[in-house]
Structures are given as C-alpha cells and as structure tokens.
Scaffold this motif. Sequence first.
Motif, PDB file in Angstrom:
ATOM      1  N   THR A  64       1.827   3.124  -0.982  1.00 24.70           N
ATOM      2  CA  THR A  64       3.087   2.700  -0.386  1.00 24.70           C
ATOM      3  C   THR A  64       4.171   2.454  -1.429  1.00 24.70           C
ATOM      4  O   THR A  64       5.359   2.643  -1.147  1.00 24.70           O
ATOM      5  N   SER A  65       3.783   2.068  -2.654  1.00 28.42           N
ATOM      6  CA  SER A  65       4.792   1.840  -3.690  1.00 28.42           C
ATOM      7  C   SER A  65       5.480   3.138  -4.084  1.00 28.42           C
ATOM      8  O   SER A  65       6.605   3.129  -4.593  1.00 28.42           O
ATOM      9  N   GLN A  66       4.813   4.268  -3.875  1.00 27.36           N
ATOM     10  CA  GLN A  66       5.399   5.572  -4.193  1.00 27.36           C
ATOM     11  C   GLN A  66       6.240   6.123  -3.053  1.00 27.36           C
ATOM     12  O   GLN A  66       7.018   7.053  -3.248  1.00 27.36           O
ATOM     13  N   MET A  67       6.085   5.542  -1.875  1.00 28.61           N
ATOM     14  CA  MET A  67       6.736   6.110  -0.696  1.00 28.61           C
ATOM     15  C   MET A  67       8.161   5.616  -0.485  1.00 28.61           C
ATOM     16  O   MET A  67       8.965   6.308   0.135  1.00 28.61           O
ATOM     17  N   TRP A 104       1.450  16.284   9.549  1.00 31.26           N
ATOM     18  CA  TRP A 104       2.883  16.003   9.587  1.00 31.26           C
ATOM     19  C   TRP A 104       3.433  16.040   8.172  1.00 31.26           C
ATOM     20  O   TRP A 104       2.967  15.303   7.302  1.00 31.26           O
ATOM     21  N   LYS A 105       4.390  16.913   7.960  1.00 30.02           N
ATOM     22  CA  LYS A 105       5.044  17.014   6.655  1.00 30.02           C
ATOM     23  C   LYS A 105       6.236  16.073   6.641  1.00 30.02           C
ATOM     24  O   LYS A 105       7.129  16.171   7.492  1.00 30.02           O
ATOM     25  N   ILE A 106       6.249  15.167   5.655  1.00 32.53           N
ATOM     26  CA  ILE A 106       7.296  14.151   5.575  1.00 32.53           C
ATOM     27  C   ILE A 106       8.095  14.391   4.300  1.00 32.53           C
ATOM     28  O   ILE A 106       7.634  14.128   3.187  1.00 32.53           O
ATOM     29  N   VAL A 107       9.306  14.909   4.477  1.00 33.43           N
ATOM     30  CA  VAL A 107      10.128  15.353   3.356  1.00 33.43           C
ATOM     31  C   VAL A 107      11.188  14.304   3.029  1.00 33.43           C
ATOM     32  O   VAL A 107      11.911  13.852   3.924  1.00 33.43           O
ATOM     33  N   PRO A 108      11.310  13.911   1.754  1.00 35.50           N
ATOM     34  CA  PRO A 108      12.325  12.920   1.385  1.00 35.50           C
ATOM     35  C   PRO A 108      13.719  13.522   1.369  1.00 35.50           C
ATOM     36  O   PRO A 108      13.897  14.726   1.179  1.00 35.50           O
ATOM     37  N   LYS A 109      14.716  12.680   1.580  1.00 37.29           N
ATOM     38  CA  LYS A 109      16.098  13.132   1.497  1.00 37.29           C
ATOM     39  C   LYS A 109      16.474  13.451   0.055  1.00 37.29           C
ATOM     40  O   LYS A 109      17.309  14.317  -0.199  1.00 37.29           O
ATOM     41  N   ASP A 110      15.868  12.748  -0.893  1.00 35.84           N
ATOM     42  CA  ASP A 110      16.056  13.008  -2.318  1.00 35.84           C
ATOM     43  C   ASP A 110      15.003  14.017  -2.757  1.00 35.84           C
ATOM     44  O   ASP A 110      13.808  13.725  -2.769  1.00 35.84           O
ATOM     45  N   GLU A 111      15.409  15.228  -3.108  1.00 35.37           N
ATOM     46  CA  GLU A 111      14.476  16.310  -3.411  1.00 35.37           C
ATOM     47  C   GLU A 111      13.608  16.034  -4.641  1.00 35.37           C
ATOM     48  O   GLU A 111      12.590  16.700  -4.841  1.00 35.37           O
ATOM     49  N   SER A 112      13.985  15.062  -5.462  1.00 34.08           N
ATOM     50  CA  SER A 112      13.191  14.752  -6.640  1.00 34.08           C
ATOM     51  C   SER A 112      11.980  13.870  -6.297  1.00 34.08           C
ATOM     52  O   SER A 112      11.088  13.691  -7.132  1.00 34.08           O
ATOM     53  N   LYS A 113      11.924  13.344  -5.080  1.00 33.77           N
ATOM     54  CA  LYS A 113      10.835  12.462  -4.657  1.00 33.77           C
ATOM     55  C   LYS A 113       9.684  13.282  -4.066  1.00 33.77           C
ATOM     56  O   LYS A 113       9.868  14.421  -3.636  1.00 33.77           O
ATOM     57  N   PRO A 114       8.469  12.702  -3.999  1.00 29.93           N
ATOM     58  CA  PRO A 114       7.313  13.443  -3.473  1.00 29.93           C
ATOM     59  C   PRO A 114       7.407  13.734  -1.978  1.00 29.93           C
ATOM     60  O   PRO A 114       8.074  13.013  -1.226  1.00 29.93           O
ATOM     61  N   VAL A 115       6.717  14.787  -1.568  1.00 30.31           N
ATOM     62  CA  VAL A 115       6.546  15.137  -0.160  1.00 30.31           C
ATOM     63  C   VAL A 115       5.167  14.635   0.270  1.00 30.31           C
ATOM     64  O   VAL A 115       4.173  14.837  -0.439  1.00 30.31           O
ATOM     65  N   PHE A 116       5.084  13.989   1.436  1.00 26.44           N
ATOM     66  CA  PHE A 116       3.823  13.441   1.924  1.00 26.44           C
ATOM     67  C   PHE A 116       3.368  14.190   3.169  1.00 26.44           C
ATOM     68  O   PHE A 116       4.178  14.722   3.925  1.00 26.44           O
ATOM     69  N   PHE A 117       2.039  14.195   3.369  1.00 22.79           N
ATOM     70  CA  PHE A 117       1.461  14.825   4.555  1.00 22.79           C
ATOM     71  C   PHE A 117       0.571  13.796   5.251  1.00 22.79           C
ATOM     72  O   PHE A 117      -0.305  13.188   4.631  1.00 22.79           O
ATOM     73  N   TYR A 118       0.806  13.623   6.549  1.00 26.65           N
ATOM     74  CA  TYR A 118       0.166  12.563   7.332  1.00 26.65           C
ATOM     75  C   TYR A 118      -0.749  13.171   8.383  1.00 26.65           C
ATOM     76  O   TYR A 118      -0.406  14.157   9.038  1.00 26.65           O
ATOM     77  N   SER A 119      -1.935  12.571   8.551  1.00 26.40           N
ATOM     78  CA  SER A 119      -2.910  13.058   9.518  1.00 26.40           C
ATOM     79  C   SER A 119      -2.924  12.162  10.752  1.00 26.40           C
ATOM     80  O   SER A 119      -3.099  10.942  10.642  1.00 26.40           O
ATOM     81  N   ASP A 120      -2.770  12.763  11.940  1.00 24.39           N
ATOM     82  CA  ASP A 120      -2.885  12.009  13.189  1.00 24.39           C
ATOM     83  C   ASP A 120      -4.299  11.457  13.348  1.00 24.39           C
ATOM     84  O   ASP A 120      -4.497  10.338  13.820  1.00 24.39           O
ATOM     85  N   LYS A 121      -5.291  12.244  12.952  1.00 25.76           N
ATOM     86  CA  LYS A 121      -6.688  11.847  13.109  1.00 25.76           C
ATOM     87  C   LYS A 121      -7.016  10.629  12.248  1.00 25.76           C
ATOM     88  O   LYS A 121      -7.619   9.663  12.716  1.00 25.76           O
ATOM     89  N   ASN A 122      -6.627  10.687  10.980  1.00 28.85           N
ATOM     90  CA  ASN A 122      -6.929   9.593  10.061  1.00 28.85           C
ATOM     91  C   ASN A 122      -5.947   8.426  10.180  1.00 28.85           C
ATOM     92  O   ASN A 122      -6.236   7.320   9.747  1.00 28.85           O
ATOM     93  N   ARG A 123      -4.767   8.731  10.716  1.00 26.14           N
ATOM     94  CA  ARG A 123      -3.657   7.755  10.776  1.00 26.14           C
ATOM     95  C   ARG A 123      -3.329   7.262   9.366  1.00 26.14           C
ATOM     96  O   ARG A 123      -3.065   6.093   9.148  1.00 26.14           O
ATOM     97  N   ARG A 124      -3.362   8.188   8.447  1.00 24.28           N
ATOM     98  CA  ARG A 124      -3.110   7.892   7.047  1.00 24.28           C
ATOM     99  C   ARG A 124      -2.429   9.099   6.381  1.00 24.28           C
ATOM    100  O   ARG A 124      -2.537  10.231   6.855  1.00 24.28           O
ATOM    101  N   VAL A 125      -1.779   8.833   5.252  1.00 21.10           N
ATOM    102  CA  VAL A 125      -1.289   9.912   4.399  1.00 21.10           C
ATOM    103  C   VAL A 125      -2.492  10.524   3.688  1.00 21.10           C
ATOM    104  O   VAL A 125      -3.296   9.810   3.077  1.00 21.10           O
ATOM    105  N   VAL A 126      -2.654  11.830   3.776  1.00 21.33           N
ATOM    106  CA  VAL A 126      -3.826  12.481   3.192  1.00 21.33           C
ATOM    107  C   VAL A 126      -3.477  13.399   2.017  1.00 21.33           C
ATOM    108  O   VAL A 126      -4.368  13.878   1.316  1.00 21.33           O
ATOM    109  N   LYS A 127      -2.176  13.633   1.810  1.00 17.97           N
ATOM    110  CA  LYS A 127      -1.794  14.531   0.711  1.00 17.97           C
ATOM    111  C   LYS A 127      -0.390  14.204   0.242  1.00 17.97           C
ATOM    112  O   LYS A 127       0.450  13.758   1.029  1.00 17.97           O
ATOM    113  N   MET A 128      -0.145  14.416  -1.046  1.00 22.29           N
ATOM    114  CA  MET A 128       1.194  14.246  -1.609  1.00 22.29           C
ATOM    115  C   MET A 128       1.442  15.370  -2.607  1.00 22.29           C
ATOM    116  O   MET A 128       0.541  15.742  -3.371  1.00 22.29           O
ATOM    117  N   ILE A 129       2.632  15.910  -2.594  1.00 23.18           N
ATOM    118  CA  ILE A 129       3.016  16.945  -3.565  1.00 23.18           C
ATOM    119  C   ILE A 129       4.273  16.481  -4.289  1.00 23.18           C
ATOM    120  O   ILE A 129       5.270  16.124  -3.656  1.00 23.18           O
TER     121      ILE A 129
END
Length: 226
Positions: free
Chosen positions: A113-116, A132-157
């Motif tokens: 969460t501190s990175q989000m 679910w791909k979650i794209v930041p408004k600031d392009e220099s920040k990471p992109v997160f991917f969220y799983s409905d099944k896990n109800r958690r963020v499962v990937k970050m790029i």
Amino acid sequence: MKKIVQILLTAFATTSCFALDINAVFDNQKKAAFPDTAEIIMQTTVTLPGMASQTVRTSILTAGSDKSITTVKSQMMNMQIVKNGDIIRVTDLKTGKSLPSQSGLQNEPTDITSQMGRPEDYKAPVKEKGLWKIVPKDESKPVFFYSDKNRRVVKMIAKIPMDALGGVATAKTEYKYCDNSCQLPGTLSSVEIKTLMPNAQVSNVKVDVLSAKRRSNLPMALFNIK
C-alpha cells in the motif's frame, strides 16, 4: 438507429454494473498488511546475471507502527537493526560493534500500500486478461493488477530509469497470499520481482514469508536505543 442506441446503452449499463471500485481495491489491500505487532520470518533469494544465488534470512519483530527489531543473516552479513520512532541503531552481530544512532526510515519490504499512493491517483480500472488493470495518472508510477478472486493486488509493473546504463528497466512483481491454513490468512506469502535490464539481462529477487504471527505485550525495553 434506435436499436443501436439501445444496444449501446445496455452495454454501458452492464459494464458500469461490473466496474471495479478503486476504493475497494485499497480497502481490500489493507487487509493483506501484517499486524502492527507481529513476528515475521522471511527468506530472500537474489539471483543476478552471471552470479550464484545469494540467500538472506530476515526476522522482524514489531511493536506498533514505530518500533521494530530486524535481524539479517547471510553468508556476507549478520546484523541487527533496532528502530524506535525515527531513530535507528545498526549493530554488526559478528563484532558486536554498533554504528552511531541515526535518523531515518526503515521500509517494510512487503508493504504494497505504501507504493500505491491514493485512490485518486489512478484512472478507472479496466479488465485485461482476467485481471483489473489499474493505471496511474502519473505515467512514472507503477501499474497494478487486481484479482477479483483473491481480492488482492497480484501483480505490479514498474519502469525504472537506469542513468548509469542508459535506457529503462522493467520490473515485474508478482504477489501471492496465504490461505486459511496460515496463522494470518490473506497476508502475503511471497513476493517475486523480475527485472529486465536495458541490456536484456534479467535479475530475480524472491521473498518467501516462512512464518508470520501476531504478537502482543512486548517489553518496550527491547527497543531501547542508547
């Protein structure tokens, strides 16, 4: 034309019904955090191009949000880091020598969460390959991917500028979580970071949470810094 409009309105309504609330992502991700007062043992394996893998074992004992004792052991080091408020003391356990106490922050390596940042920092989530791909408004920040099944963020790029090498490295992080067989279900069980360097070489860092449990009534004398 009227029929086409109706189809489009229906499609929009259906999409809206199943849209992901970004605030729910943050609320659910907070549940993955370890308790403020806990004992956590982790093993980190680092693999760099052309080098043998190195393993580091880390034990963390926390008391609230501002006190912790971290013990780090590997072939190269054996040290203890005591944090009390914003003061840190580092001790070499091989020699018993301590560095002068210093101000600073010790970041929890498994704190996503501190990175989000904040929900308002992101555009509306979109579905991509079952996540679910979650794209930041600031392009220099990471992109997160969220799983409905896990109800958690499962990937970050994340894109990392490499001034020394020139170009940009791409770090892909994958997160896994404990099931109900763990003492703390829903918390992180492993984090794996694969980084593709501009020269096409790949480094890998794997953090496995070997155990994690809630603690209470820890004596404050443990965290004294002289």
